[in-house]
Design a protein around this motif. Structure first.
Motif, PDB file in Angstrom:
ATOM      1  N   ARG A 137     -49.250 -20.513 -31.730  1.00  0.00           N
ATOM      2  CA  ARG A 137     -49.369 -21.925 -32.112  1.00  0.00           C
ATOM      3  C   ARG A 137     -49.729 -22.732 -30.867  1.00  0.00           C
ATOM      4  O   ARG A 137     -49.195 -22.497 -29.777  1.00  0.00           O
ATOM      5  CB  ARG A 137     -48.050 -22.423 -32.711  1.00  0.00           C
TER       6      ARG A 137
ATOM      7  N   CYS B 173     -55.543 -24.987 -43.685  1.00  0.00           N
ATOM      8  CA  CYS B 173     -54.669 -25.253 -42.552  1.00  0.00           C
ATOM      9  C   CYS B 173     -53.781 -26.448 -42.890  1.00  0.00           C
ATOM     10  O   CYS B 173     -54.092 -27.228 -43.792  1.00  0.00           O
ATOM     11  CB  CYS B 173     -55.498 -25.520 -41.308  1.00  0.00           C
TER      12      CYS B 173
ATOM     13  N   GLU C  71     -49.839 -22.199 -41.908  1.00  0.00           N
ATOM     14  CA  GLU C  71     -50.319 -22.069 -40.528  1.00  0.00           C
ATOM     15  C   GLU C  71     -51.268 -20.885 -40.377  1.00  0.00           C
ATOM     16  O   GLU C  71     -52.207 -20.931 -39.575  1.00  0.00           O
ATOM     17  CB  GLU C  71     -49.134 -21.903 -39.578  1.00  0.00           C
TER      18      GLU C  71
ATOM     19  N   CYS D  60     -54.128 -19.610 -41.347  1.00  0.00           N
ATOM     20  CA  CYS D  60     -55.197 -20.214 -42.151  1.00  0.00           C
ATOM     21  C   CYS D  60     -56.604 -19.951 -41.638  1.00  0.00           C
ATOM     22  O   CYS D  60     -57.573 -20.429 -42.239  1.00  0.00           O
ATOM     23  CB  CYS D  60     -54.980 -21.729 -42.225  1.00  0.00           C
ATOM     24  N   LEU D  61     -56.742 -19.216 -40.550  1.00  0.00           N
ATOM     25  CA  LEU D  61     -58.059 -19.079 -39.938  1.00  0.00           C
ATOM     26  C   LEU D  61     -58.877 -17.994 -40.638  1.00  0.00           C
ATOM     27  O   LEU D  61     -58.962 -16.848 -40.206  1.00  0.00           O
ATOM     28  CB  LEU D  61     -57.928 -18.797 -38.441  1.00  0.00           C
TER      29      LEU D  61
ATOM     30  N   TYR E  78     -60.356 -24.522 -40.220  1.00  0.00           N
ATOM     31  CA  TYR E  78     -60.034 -24.755 -38.816  1.00  0.00           C
ATOM     32  C   TYR E  78     -58.795 -25.637 -38.752  1.00  0.00           C
ATOM     33  O   TYR E  78     -58.489 -26.380 -39.678  1.00  0.00           O
ATOM     34  CB  TYR E  78     -61.205 -25.394 -38.071  1.00  0.00           C
ATOM     35  N   ARG E  79     -58.069 -25.534 -37.658  1.00  0.00           N
ATOM     36  CA  ARG E  79     -56.814 -26.270 -37.536  1.00  0.00           C
ATOM     37  C   ARG E  79     -57.048 -27.773 -37.496  1.00  0.00           C
ATOM     38  O   ARG E  79     -57.985 -28.256 -36.852  1.00  0.00           O
ATOM     39  CB  ARG E  79     -56.053 -25.800 -36.294  1.00  0.00           C
TER      40      ARG E  79
ATOM     41  N   PHE F 181     -51.820 -29.774 -35.276  1.00  0.00           N
ATOM     42  CA  PHE F 181     -51.998 -28.352 -35.023  1.00  0.00           C
ATOM     43  C   PHE F 181     -53.346 -28.063 -34.365  1.00  0.00           C
ATOM     44  O   PHE F 181     -53.485 -27.098 -33.606  1.00  0.00           O
ATOM     45  CB  PHE F 181     -51.869 -27.563 -36.324  1.00  0.00           C
ATOM     46  N   GLY F 182     -54.339 -28.889 -34.659  1.00  0.00           N
ATOM     47  CA  GLY F 182     -55.659 -28.665 -34.107  1.00  0.00           C
ATOM     48  C   GLY F 182     -56.088 -29.658 -33.050  1.00  0.00           C
ATOM     49  O   GLY F 182     -57.032 -29.400 -32.298  1.00  0.00           O
TER      50      GLY F 182
ATOM     51  N   GLY G  72     -59.064 -27.320 -32.966  1.00  0.00           N
ATOM     52  CA  GLY G  72     -59.843 -27.235 -34.197  1.00  0.00           C
ATOM     53  C   GLY G  72     -61.302 -26.931 -33.917  1.00  0.00           C
ATOM     54  O   GLY G  72     -61.940 -26.134 -34.622  1.00  0.00           O
TER      55      GLY G  72
ATOM     56  N   ASP H  57     -61.588 -23.347 -32.870  1.00  0.00           N
ATOM     57  CA  ASP H  57     -61.565 -22.466 -34.041  1.00  0.00           C
ATOM     58  C   ASP H  57     -62.962 -22.340 -34.642  1.00  0.00           C
ATOM     59  O   ASP H  57     -63.414 -21.238 -34.993  1.00  0.00           O
ATOM     60  CB  ASP H  57     -60.609 -23.010 -35.113  1.00  0.00           C
TER      61      ASP H  57
END
Length: 548
Positions: free
Chosen positions: A63, A86, A120, A122-123, A181-182, A186-187, A203, A206
């Motif tokens: 994270r 995400c 989380e 999620c990629l 993408y985050r 988070f991103g 993000g 990502d």
């Protein structure tokens, strides 16, 4: 910027197009990646592979870290359903009384009723191809980056079948890819701590990692990794623009063209400008006493962290497009204000298309209806948009965007749609400062050095209060409209023109042509990108001097 989840659903575009085809024999398609067989879904004239992981899950110690490339695939995988989105910022759009019924329907049936499963981990990305594609096909590739203000959005809202089917119809077969993408904190966590750790703009990182995955694996699906176009809307379009200015303009051969709907290189300041929001999260999660607050945040339970993040302002809070979570200058992905990078020539020398809706700011101005006086508008500008600008500069900007409702947005609607004396004024300002002015600046700086085309969407102008609102152009693509044809031809030929549509001339400094989409019997015309010239020029200078 845009961007949004309200968009797609708003217009029903997420449904896409699914046609019957002789290829639809219900045999699940497979592709070999490394030592694994990936099984997809046969759907009419296309095959889909959904929810393929392209990076390790950004959870636990990963994270708030740069995306970690996924190791070689060695386990068979069923790619038959979209992966979770995400983590999404909670939206709290106030709906003022007195809105017309059709506008109320737009808002309540989209923003409030959309529930996107999120996690989380999620990629993942999705690949959609013509059903007859083989590893030898070498079809051009279009990569979709969704919008949502860097706070919301998911690939599951957009069915790439619409684009691939349009390409099949035009006899220009194309491969479609989309990635999660985050988002939100988070991103796009921002602070001195984030800057020192080199983990800003995750993000965007990502997205870049997904592009590297495409280079490695898209040939197996029938795509040509040397013919990739990146395409986005709103936050997704801003992302596309930032990929053009990062890395000194070096694309790393990840893409050869770009298509931007409602998004350009926006003016942003240093990542430390987000320190206050970082400190709020640190304090509320109990990490304030830690010797390494960033590392402490990696151990905070997901639900706890998400609850605190949701207490920060969102896209539809009072400050609206003055985002809390957005790309900032981190010294790694962005080494300077993106518009300064453009002035420095740090721009990928590739063909690009960019455009806006006529009334970009209306949707985002519903949350500031309590501004009813000139002094309140000035306070709004000084607090959220130009906190470091001298008062006379702000007051001059206000003169360019006056209280006269006949000059506000929705534009060219006279005295109509004025929810308050300041609503159309604020909508005009926000639409120009975030979308229209950055687009024109980008074109002015680059059109003499690379092939550029630009558009303006004036469709749905009759929608009460909102006019040709942000995201209203998406139905023109994902529902197979005329913009989809231009997109497919651009992806294939690096030129949007072709038989059956109005010729789209390039945007140049001598002839700033706009392909303008209209309602009515004449669906398109060529207009000139000269409206509100003095206003936008002044606004651009303000943004360059005082980025938020």
């Amino acid at each position: 910027m845009l961007f949004w989840r309200p968009v797609l659903v708003l217009l029903g575009t997420y449904c896409g197009l699914v046609a019957t085809s002789p290829f639809n024999n219900n045999v699940a398609p497979t592709v070999t990646l490394d030592n694994a067989t990936i099984t997809g879904v046969a759907s009419g004239s296309v095959n889909k592979w959904l929810g393929i992981p392209f990076a390790l899950p950004p959870i636990g110690s990963l994270r708030f870290q740069l995306p970690t490339p996924i190791p070689p695939y060695n386990t068979n995988y069923s790619a038959t359903a979209y992966g979770p989105a995400c983590p999404q910022q909670a939206l709290t759009l106030p709906i003022p009384p007195g809105l017309p019924a059709e506008t109320l329907d737009y808002l309540t049936n989209t923003i409030y009723n959309i529930v996107i499963p999120s996690a989380e981990d999620c990629l993942t990305l999705n690949v959609v191809v013509p059903a007859d594609a083989t590893p030898e096909s070498n079809f051009p590739v279009v990569v979709w980056i969704f919008g949502g203000g860097f706070e919301t959005g998911a690939t599951s809202l957009y069915d790439g079948s619409a684009i691939v089917n349009k390409a099949i119809d035009l006899n220009l077969p194309t491969v479609y890819v989309s990635m999660n993408y985050r988002l939100t904190a988070f991103g796009f966590l921002a602070s001195e701590e984030v800057k020192q750790a080199g983990v800003g703009n995750l993000g965007l990182q990502d997205q870049r990692q997904a592009m590297r995955w495409i280079q490695q694996y898209i040939s197996a699906f029938g795509g040509d990794p040397t013919k990739v176009t990146i395409w986005g809307e709103s936050a997704g379009a801003i992302s596309v623009a930032l990929h053009m200015v990062t890395n000194g303009g070096d694309t790393e051969e990840l893409f050869r063209a770009a298509f931007m709907e409602s998004g350009s290189p926006i003016p942003v300041g240093d990542i430390t400008h987000g320190q206050g929001y970082y400190d709020f999260i640190v304090n509320q999660t109990g990490c304030a006493g830690s010797s390494d607050t960033l590392d402490c945040l990696r151990d905070v339970p997901y639900d706890t962290l998400m609850d605190v993040v949701n207490q920060t302002p969102n896209l539809f809070s009072y400050q609206s497009l003055a985002f809390v979570w957005l790309p900032r200058v981190d010294g790694v992905f962005l080494t300077a204000n993106p518009q300064d990078l453009v002035l420095q020539g740090s721009v990928a020398n590739i063909p690009f298309i960019t455009g806006d809706c006529d009334d970009e700011g209306t949707l985002f101005s519903l949350s500031s209806l309590n501004i009813t006086m000139d002094s309140q508008f000035q306070e709004f500008l000084q607090t959220y948009w130009y906190p470091n600008a001298p008062i006379p500069a702000v007051q001059q900007l206000m003169e360019y965007y006056p209280e006269d409702i006949t000059r506000g947005s929705p534009f060219n609607t006279g005295p109509l749609n004025a929810l308050t004396t300041q609503f159309k004024r604020i909508a005009a300002f926000q639409g120009d400062t975030v979308f229209q002015a950055p687009r024109r600046f980008f074109l002015e700086q680059r059109s003499d050095q690379q092939n550029t085309w630009a558009f303006l969407s004036k469709r749905l102008k009759a929608v009460s209060i909102l006019g040709s609102f942000h995201t209203s152009d998406l139905s023109n693509v994902y529902n197979g409209g005329d913009m989809a044809s231009y997109l497919v031809r651009f992806v294939n030929n690096l030129d949007p023109n072709g038989v059956g549509d109005l010729t789209w001339p390039k945007w140049t400094s001598n002839s700033p042509n706009l392909l303008t989409f209209l309602d009515g019997l004449i669906p398109q015309e060529i207009t000139q990108d000269t409206y509100r010239a003095e206003e936008m020029a002044y606004m651009t200078n303000m943004s360059l001097q005082y980025p938020i």
